[in-house]
Every structure is written in C-alpha cells, then in structure tokens.
Design an enzyme around this catalytic site. Structure first.
Site, PDB file in Angstrom:
ATOM      1  N   GLY A 139       0.840  -1.204   0.000  1.00 28.18           N
ATOM      2  CA  GLY A 139       0.000   0.000   0.000  1.00 28.18           C
ATOM      3  C   GLY A 139       0.869   1.246   0.000  1.00 28.18           C
ATOM      4  N   PHE A 140       0.209   2.361   0.040  1.00 24.99           N
ATOM      5  CA  PHE A 140       0.932   3.638  -0.027  1.00 24.99           C
ATOM      6  C   PHE A 140       1.871   3.799   1.183  1.00 24.99           C
ATOM      7  CE2 PHE A 140       0.271   8.075   1.648  1.00 24.99           C
ATOM      8  CZ  PHE A 140       1.402   8.596   1.037  1.00 24.99           C
ATOM      9  N   ILE A 141       1.328   3.775   2.386  1.00 24.81           N
ATOM     10  CA  ILE A 141       2.200   3.962   3.560  1.00 24.81           C
ATOM     11  C   ILE A 141       3.063   2.715   3.756  1.00 24.81           C
ATOM     12  CG2 ILE A 141       2.327   4.526   6.030  1.00 24.81           C
ATOM     13  CD1 ILE A 141      -0.431   5.823   5.820  1.00 24.81           C
ATOM     14  N   ASP A 192       0.246  -8.798   1.381  1.00 18.96           N
ATOM     15  CA  ASP A 192      -0.699  -7.850   0.786  1.00 18.96           C
ATOM     16  C   ASP A 192      -1.562  -8.599  -0.224  1.00 18.96           C
ATOM     17  OD1 ASP A 192      -1.836  -5.553  -0.719  1.00 18.96           O
ATOM     18  OD2 ASP A 192      -0.367  -4.393   0.440  1.00 18.96           O
ATOM     19  N   ASN A 193      -2.842  -8.313  -0.230  1.00 13.19           N
ATOM     20  CA  ASN A 193      -3.705  -8.980  -1.224  1.00 13.19           C
ATOM     21  C   ASN A 193      -3.854  -8.159  -2.503  1.00 13.19           C
ATOM     22  OD1 ASN A 193      -5.409  -6.950  -0.483  1.00 13.19           O
ATOM     23  ND2 ASN A 193      -7.144  -8.249   0.060  1.00 13.19           N
ATOM     24  N   THR A 207     -12.486  -6.590   6.990  1.00 18.55           N
ATOM     25  CA  THR A 207     -11.031  -6.491   6.843  1.00 18.55           C
ATOM     26  C   THR A 207     -10.406  -5.875   8.084  1.00 18.55           C
ATOM     27  OG1 THR A 207     -11.420  -6.033   4.506  1.00 18.55           O
ATOM     28  CG2 THR A 207      -9.196  -5.659   5.308  1.00 18.55           C
ATOM     29  N   ALA A 230      -1.719   0.262  12.947  1.00 20.97           N
ATOM     30  CA  ALA A 230      -2.079   1.493  12.234  1.00 20.97           C
ATOM     31  C   ALA A 230      -3.541   1.805  12.484  1.00 20.97           C
ATOM     32  CB  ALA A 230      -1.831   1.319  10.735  1.00 20.97           C
ATOM     33  N   TYR A 271     -15.727   2.977   9.251  1.00 19.16           N
ATOM     34  CA  TYR A 271     -14.265   2.913   9.231  1.00 19.16           C
ATOM     35  C   TYR A 271     -13.684   3.272  10.605  1.00 19.16           C
ATOM     36  CZ  TYR A 271      -9.500   4.092   7.755  1.00 19.16           C
ATOM     37  OH  TYR A 271      -8.144   4.182   7.638  1.00 19.16           O
ATOM     38  N   LYS A 275     -11.812   0.768  13.397  1.00 19.97           N
ATOM     39  CA  LYS A 275     -10.452   0.992  13.897  1.00 19.97           C
ATOM     40  C   LYS A 275     -10.454   1.242  15.409  1.00 19.97           C
ATOM     41  CE  LYS A 275      -7.484   0.216  10.829  1.00 19.97           C
ATOM     42  NZ  LYS A 275      -6.396  -0.724  11.186  1.00 19.97           N
TER      43      LYS A 275
END
Ligand code: UDP
Length: 332
Positions: A11-13, A32-33, A96, A118, A150, A154
C-alpha cells in the site's frame, strides 16, 4: 537487524515503511492482497535480498500464522481505507479491519512479538474540538451513515490492542494517522491531494467538495514512517495511542489554491456538493487537526515538513509518472 512483517506492505504507507526498514538493514516480509495495494509500489525494491512478498489476505488465518511465525515485529498496516471505498463497501471495511486484527494480536502474544497497529484520525469522528488529543471523546455519526464504519472498526482494533497490552503485556504501539500524503498515493479512493495534483496537471478544473472551508493537516509519508518505526522501538510507547501527523491546518480551498499556484495560475476551481461526490448518506468531517504533543514527547520529534515542500515533492513525482507514460487518471 530484525525480522519484520508488514501487512499491507504494498500500500501507499506500507510500501514507504517497507523501503525504510530495508534501508535500515532489516528483513521484511510483505503480506498484501493487492486490493488497494499495488505491486508497482514495490517495483523499485524487487529482487532485494532482504524482501519477501507474499500475495494473500490477512483474512486468511493460516497464511497470517505462517508469515507471523518468522517475524519479530509486526507492522499491521493492512486495512480497508479511503473515504470513498469505505462509503461504497462498509461490509468489506468491517470484515477487513476487525477480525484479522484480533487473530494477529492473539498470535503476537503467543509468539512474543512486538506490534505497531495502524489506526486513523477517523476514530475521533466529528469531534468539534479545535485540536484532538489522544484522550478526547470519539464522536461518531449514526450507523445509517457508512462513513463511520471505518472509524468504528479501527476504534475496536484499538480497544483490542490496548486490552492485549493490559491483559497479556503485549508490546503494542498504536498510531492514529492524520492525512498522510506523498508519492505513490492514488486518488481512486477519494484522497484529495493526488486528485487535485492530477486534475491540475491535466489542465483543471480542481473539484473542491462543498464550500472548501473544511480543514485538514497533511503530513509527508517519509516523516510518518519514521514515527512508526520510532514508536515500535520505544518500550515507553507500548500500550499507548499516538496521533501521527502534521499540526498545520489548511482549508481545502486553500490547498487547491496552493496547488494551482504551483502548476498553473489559470486553472479554475469547481465546487461540487457532497451529495454529488459521495451520495446522499455522506457526512464530512469539517475540521481535523491533531495535537501531536505526545508523539513529540516520546520520540523527541514530530512531522514538520512544510506543506509547500510536500506539494512540490508530489507534483514532481506525478510529473515523472505522466512523462513515463502512466496516463491513468486519479479521478475515475
Ligand atoms: N475533497 C475534495 N475533493 C476531492 C477529494 C476530497 O474537496 O476530490 C475534500 C473532502 O471532502 C475532505 C478533504 O478534501 O473534506 C479531505 O479528503 P480526503 O478524502 O483526502 O481525506 P479525509 O476526508 O479522510 O480527511
């Protein structure tokens, strides 16, 4: 040298974290999927003797157990992210973001691993305070608005991680990211800077939602991954939650102006109602500014790169991408 597992490492981060861990001489396994992560994010590292990439899902408990067995430190970055994706698919968000974290934490306790979890500024919901500190209340909207799925998911992860720390002594640090930006971030899932930069480099207009008076703070991903690594390596940080981000606010209209000024002052701004951007049941967070005192205290530093330099870096990266023939638009 440590053996690190980075879930969501494409991913990005995650890809910036992977790159930094390799630079520091660590062994890294990426799980990573490739759903929102992209193999191309790791292209420049492919063939690195200390990197292993496993394509698979954190929702597969057998695979997760297998990759965790060989690791000392787990950076749990994998999640369903992006306001647009979350609004479009709340079921995927919840599945997820919650169950795999529980499995991961349990395995981490059993195997004596250190963990970075995260999390996100979304956990504060729409708290009306000027600046959010880690002990502030969480202000979610109603469950009929998918956006809050979301932050809620988290927040459950955080509860779980803190409980595993208290009950079993799990060395886990939790970071709440605030609008992390930089090269390799894509705009498909709603993120504003890659969208604006892409729109600007294509001649505009920049599409600002609502009146553009909503406020955010943007931090460069390179500074954010330094904080992530610092927290996991600082025992005093374990069992605590930290805001990670910049604390310099800017309105979205101001952000659009900054980008236009850098690319071409002739570019126009177009205003679009939230309803047309995200659908009827969307609620935005009007102001989001972190208090990063805790991070500064524990690490002796905090993200401080000026927005102008961050934008220059992203614009330059995007120009290189376009010149290299990557013509896909960020705003499909
Ligand atoms: N935004 C915008 N145009 C876009 C994408 C986003 O005006 O093309 C606004 C959005 O409404 C929000 C802010 O920019 O107020 C930041 O959006 P992003 O999705 O990047 O992050 P988040 O809402 O999670 O802070």
């Amino acid at each position: 040298m440590a053996r690190c597992l980075v879930t969501g490492g494409a991913g990005f981060i995650g890809s910036h974290l992977t790159e930094r861990l390799l630079e520091l001489g660590h062994d890294v396994v990426v799980l990573d999927n490739m759903s929102t992560g992209r193999p191309t994010n790791l292209d420049h590292l492919s063939g690195h003797s200390h990197l292993t990439i496993r394509v698979g899902s954190i929702t597969d408990p057998i695979l997760l157990a297998e990759v965790m067995a060989g690791a000392d430190i787990i950076y749990h970055m994998a999640a369903a992210v992006g306001v647009k994706l979350v609004a479009d698919d709340p079921v995927r968000t919840i599945e997820t973001n919650i169950y795999p974290t529980e499995v991961l934490l349990r395995l981490a306790v059993q195997g004596n691993k250190r963990v970075f979890l995260a999390s996100t500024s979304e956990v504060y919901g729409k708290n009306p305070k000027e600046r959010w500190t880690e002990e502030d209340d969480l202000h979610f909207g109603p469950t009929s608005r998918p956006r809050w799925a979301y932050g809620c998911s988290k927040a459950i992860d955080e509860f779980l991680a803190l409980a595993y720390h208290r009950k079993f002594g799990l060395p886990v640090a939790i970071g709440r990211f605030f609008n992390v930006v930089g090269p390799r971030q894509v705009g498909h899932y709603g993120m504003v800077i890659p969208r604006f930069v892409d729109q600007a480099l294509r001649g505009g207009p920049l599409v600002v939602y609502d009146d553009g008076a909503q406020v955010r703070c943007f931090a460069h991903v390179r500074e954010v991954v330094e904080a992530v690594i610092g927290l996991v390596e600082t025992p005093a940080a374990h069992g605590s939650v930290f805001n990670i981000g910049s604390d310099e606010p800017i309105s979205i209209r101001g952000l659009a102006d900054e980008i236009i000024r850098r690319v071409d002052p002739q570019i126009a701004i177009q205003y679009l109602p939230y309803r047309d951007a995200y659908g009827d049941d969307f609620e935005d967070v009007r102001r989001r500014v972190p208090d990063v005192t805790q991070l500064g205290k524990i690490l002796g530093r905090q993200p401080s790169m000026k927005l102008g330099l961050i934008l220059d870096d992203i614009i330059q990266w995007k120009r290189t991408q376009l010149a290299a023939g990557s013509s896909h638009s960020e705003t499909r």
